[in-house]
Design an enzyme around this catalytic site. Structure first.
Site, PDB file in Angstrom:
ATOM      1  N   ILE A   1       2.550   2.852   2.529  1.00 49.28           N
ATOM      2  CA  ILE A   1       3.774   2.884   3.267  1.00 49.28           C
ATOM      3  C   ILE A   1       4.798   1.674   2.641  1.00 49.28           C
ATOM      4  CG2 ILE A   1       4.757   2.059   5.605  1.00 49.28           C
ATOM      5  CD1 ILE A   1       1.872   3.126   6.727  1.00 49.28           C
TER       6      ILE A   1
ATOM      7  N   THR B   1       6.509  -2.854  11.275  1.00 54.23           N
ATOM      8  CA  THR B   1       6.162  -1.440  11.622  1.00 54.23           C
ATOM      9  C   THR B   1       4.770  -1.453  11.492  1.00 54.23           C
ATOM     10  OG1 THR B   1       6.669  -0.476   9.530  1.00 54.23           O
ATOM     11  CG2 THR B   1       8.163  -0.133  11.138  1.00 54.23           C
TER      12      THR B   1
ATOM     13  N   GLY C   1       6.570   4.571  14.950  1.00 51.81           N
ATOM     14  CA  GLY C   1       6.865   4.446  13.552  1.00 51.81           C
ATOM     15  C   GLY C   1       6.357   6.128  12.886  1.00 51.81           C
TER      16      GLY C   1
ATOM     17  N   HIS D   1       6.343   1.270  19.397  1.00 50.39           N
ATOM     18  CA  HIS D   1       5.522   1.896  18.406  1.00 50.39           C
ATOM     19  C   HIS D   1       5.659   3.344  18.083  1.00 50.39           C
ATOM     20  CE1 HIS D   1       0.974   1.107  17.080  1.00 50.39           C
ATOM     21  NE2 HIS D   1       1.634   1.937  16.599  1.00 50.39           N
TER      22      HIS D   1
ATOM     23  N   GLU E   1       0.351  -5.515  22.608  1.00 48.53           N
ATOM     24  CA  GLU E   1       0.995  -4.031  23.305  1.00 48.53           C
ATOM     25  C   GLU E   1       0.044  -3.524  24.373  1.00 48.53           C
ATOM     26  OE1 GLU E   1       1.614  -0.820  20.415  1.00 48.53           O
ATOM     27  OE2 GLU E   1       2.343  -2.486  18.930  1.00 48.53           O
TER      28      GLU E   1
ATOM     29  N   ARG F   1      -2.602  -8.670  -1.565  1.00 49.92           N
ATOM     30  CA  ARG F   1      -3.831  -9.449  -2.017  1.00 49.92           C
ATOM     31  C   ARG F   1      -4.025  -9.317  -3.654  1.00 49.92           C
ATOM     32  NH1 ARG F   1      -8.998  -8.423   1.383  1.00 49.92           N
ATOM     33  NH2 ARG F   1      -8.199  -6.014   1.191  1.00 49.92           N
TER      34      ARG F   1
ATOM     35  N   GLY G   1       0.962  -1.474  -0.105  1.00 48.17           N
ATOM     36  CA  GLY G   1       0.008  -0.029   0.092  1.00 48.17           C
ATOM     37  C   GLY G   1       0.801   1.197   0.070  1.00 48.17           C
TER      38      GLY G   1
ATOM     39  N   ARG H   1       1.273  -4.200  12.602  1.00 42.92           N
ATOM     40  CA  ARG H   1       0.965  -4.451  13.763  1.00 42.92           C
ATOM     41  C   ARG H   1       1.208  -5.789  14.352  1.00 42.92           C
ATOM     42  NH1 ARG H   1      -0.522   0.113  14.064  1.00 42.92           N
ATOM     43  NH2 ARG H   1      -2.843   0.931  14.450  1.00 42.92           N
TER      44      ARG H   1
HETATM   45  C1  8YV Z   1      -0.172   5.855  15.532  1.00 43.83           C
HETATM   46  C2  8YV Z   1      -0.454   3.823  13.917  1.00 43.83           C
HETATM   47  O1  8YV Z   1       0.453   6.255  16.284  1.00 43.83           O
HETATM   48  O2  8YV Z   1      -1.752   5.232  12.698  1.00 43.83           O
HETATM   49  C3  8YV Z   1      -1.552   4.027  12.964  1.00 43.83           C
HETATM   50  O3  8YV Z   1      -2.157   3.047  12.722  1.00 43.83           O
HETATM   51  O4  8YV Z   1      -0.009   2.607  14.178  1.00 43.83           O
HETATM   52  C4  8YV Z   1       0.431   4.830  14.866  1.00 43.83           C
HETATM   53  O5  8YV Z   1       1.345   5.355  13.976  1.00 43.83           O
HETATM   54  C5  8YV Z   1      -1.591   5.232  16.313  1.00 43.83           C
HETATM   55  O6  8YV Z   1      -2.085   4.489  15.662  1.00 43.83           O
HETATM   56  C6  8YV Z   1      -2.346   6.619  16.603  1.00 43.83           C
HETATM   57  O7  8YV Z   1      -3.559   6.028  17.303  1.00 43.83           O
END
Ligand code: 8YV
Length: 327
Positions: free
Chosen positions: A161, A241, A292, A290, A272, A181, A159, A243
């Site tokens: 990222i 980076t 990123g 976490h 987490e 996918r 995607g 989940r």
């Molecule tokens: C966020 C993240 O900081 O955006 C996302 O999906 O994993 C992180 O970068 C976090 O989710 C904020 O709710």
């Protein structure tokens, strides 16, 4: 008639400029202590608010959504991932859900690249050696890592990222491979000189470095199952980076500990904020909390997106970042 300002409850502390702007625009309740809201506080917030602004640290499940007040019409999440929200339950209750895509792409791709470098070249181990006072000087065969240049990077999830990581990776002389996918658009494939693997299993067995960049959905829970992790080559480096739930963490730890997987760089964890003691005990992992998307610019841009989503919705229009149910 003067339109009533919506009551917006924000579950965590946000950048100051964002909080200030939200206070100007909406009847906003902030969380000054920044403690994650306990469940009863979340229930109370959802019973009274018109709009909830949660983050990844709030579990907005079907039970909570079921108990929400009639006024709650929008959940404007601060973040891109929406696996902490039961989107189906929200839709069934007529609650719109929005997220903040796009604005954290480059920061998260930077972090994935940083973890690829750190885990392959043992950056944190080297730092630990210096700080321990045990470094006795240069030696030809000390702190040897793995070369990046010329290796194969497999990206799981091409995607925004994933593509941004691929662009960076090319600059480091990595060849780009991916599993998704759906196959990417031919133009994107050509730009990235990326090789598509319809079979994740086959890709896993042939890569030197793997990066997870797909969302966590019911379909990607433990996508890297125990069986699939065992397909990785012993010299492979795994970076996550996205989940923690996408990887079978217990098996990952077992493989890293027994030398059947060389190294890992992790920004996310399966449960987490719990990080297993066995993972902490390993030298061949780089562990980040976490972070990123944790840049000043990124967090402000995420907040701006939340505001645009709320404002558009409150003005009676469809907000730009509506989230549809994952399939
Ligand atoms: C966020 C993240 O900081 O955006 C996302 O999906 O994993 C992180 O970068 C976090 O989710 C904020 O709710």
């Amino acid at each position: 008639m003067v339109r009533k300002r919506p009551l917006v409850v924000v579950t965590r502390k946000l950048p100051e400029v964002i909080e200030t702007r939200m206070m100007e625009l909406f009847d906003t309740r902030l969380n000054d202590t920044d403690e994650p809201m306990p469940r009863d506080a979340l229930v109370a917030a959802m019973a009274s608010a018109d709009i909830l602004v949660p983050t990844v640290t709030d579990r907005i499940d079907a039970e909570l959504i079921g108990a929400a007040g009639e006024a709650l019409k929008l959940i404007a999440s601060f973040g891109t991932g929406t696996d902490h929200i039961d989107i189906g339950a929200a839709r069934a209750k007529g609650i719109t859900v929005t997220n903040t895509p796009g604005v954290l792409t480059e920061d998260t791709a930077d972090m994935a690249m940083a973890l690829i470098l750190a885990a392959s070249r043992r950056l944190v181990e080297g730092e630990r050696l210096i700080r321990s006072g045990e470094w006795h000087g240069w030696a030809p065969v000390s702190m040897l890592g793995k070369r990046i240049h010329g290796k194969r990077l497999g990206i799981i999830g091409m995607g925004r990222i994933g593509s941004a990581l691929a662009r960076r990776a090319r600059g480091f002389g990595l060849s780009v491979h991916y599993h998704n996918r759906r196959r990417a658009h031919p133009e994107l494939e050509a730009e990235l000189e990326a090789t598509y693997w319809a079979s994740l299993d086959q890709m896993l067995a042939r890569m030197d470095i793997l990066s997870i960049n797909c969302p966590h959905t019911p379909a990607t829970f433990h996508l890297l199952s125990a069986r699939r992790l065992r397909l990785l080559q012993p010299h492979a480096v795994l970076v996550n980076t996205a989940r923690g739930e996408v990887v079978d963490e217990a098996t990952l730890i077992e493989l890293l500990g027994s030398g059947r997987l060389a190294a890992a760089g992790l920004d996310v964890y399966e449960h987490e904020p719990a990080v297993p003691a066995k993972l902490l005990a390993l030298d061949n992992v780089v562990l980040l909390p976490h972070m990123g998307s944790a840049t000043v610019e990124g967090r402000i841009a995420m907040g701006e997106k939340v505001i645009i989503n709320i404002k558009t919705f409150a003005d009676g229009h469809r907000p730009p970042d509506r989230v549809l149910e994952a399939t």
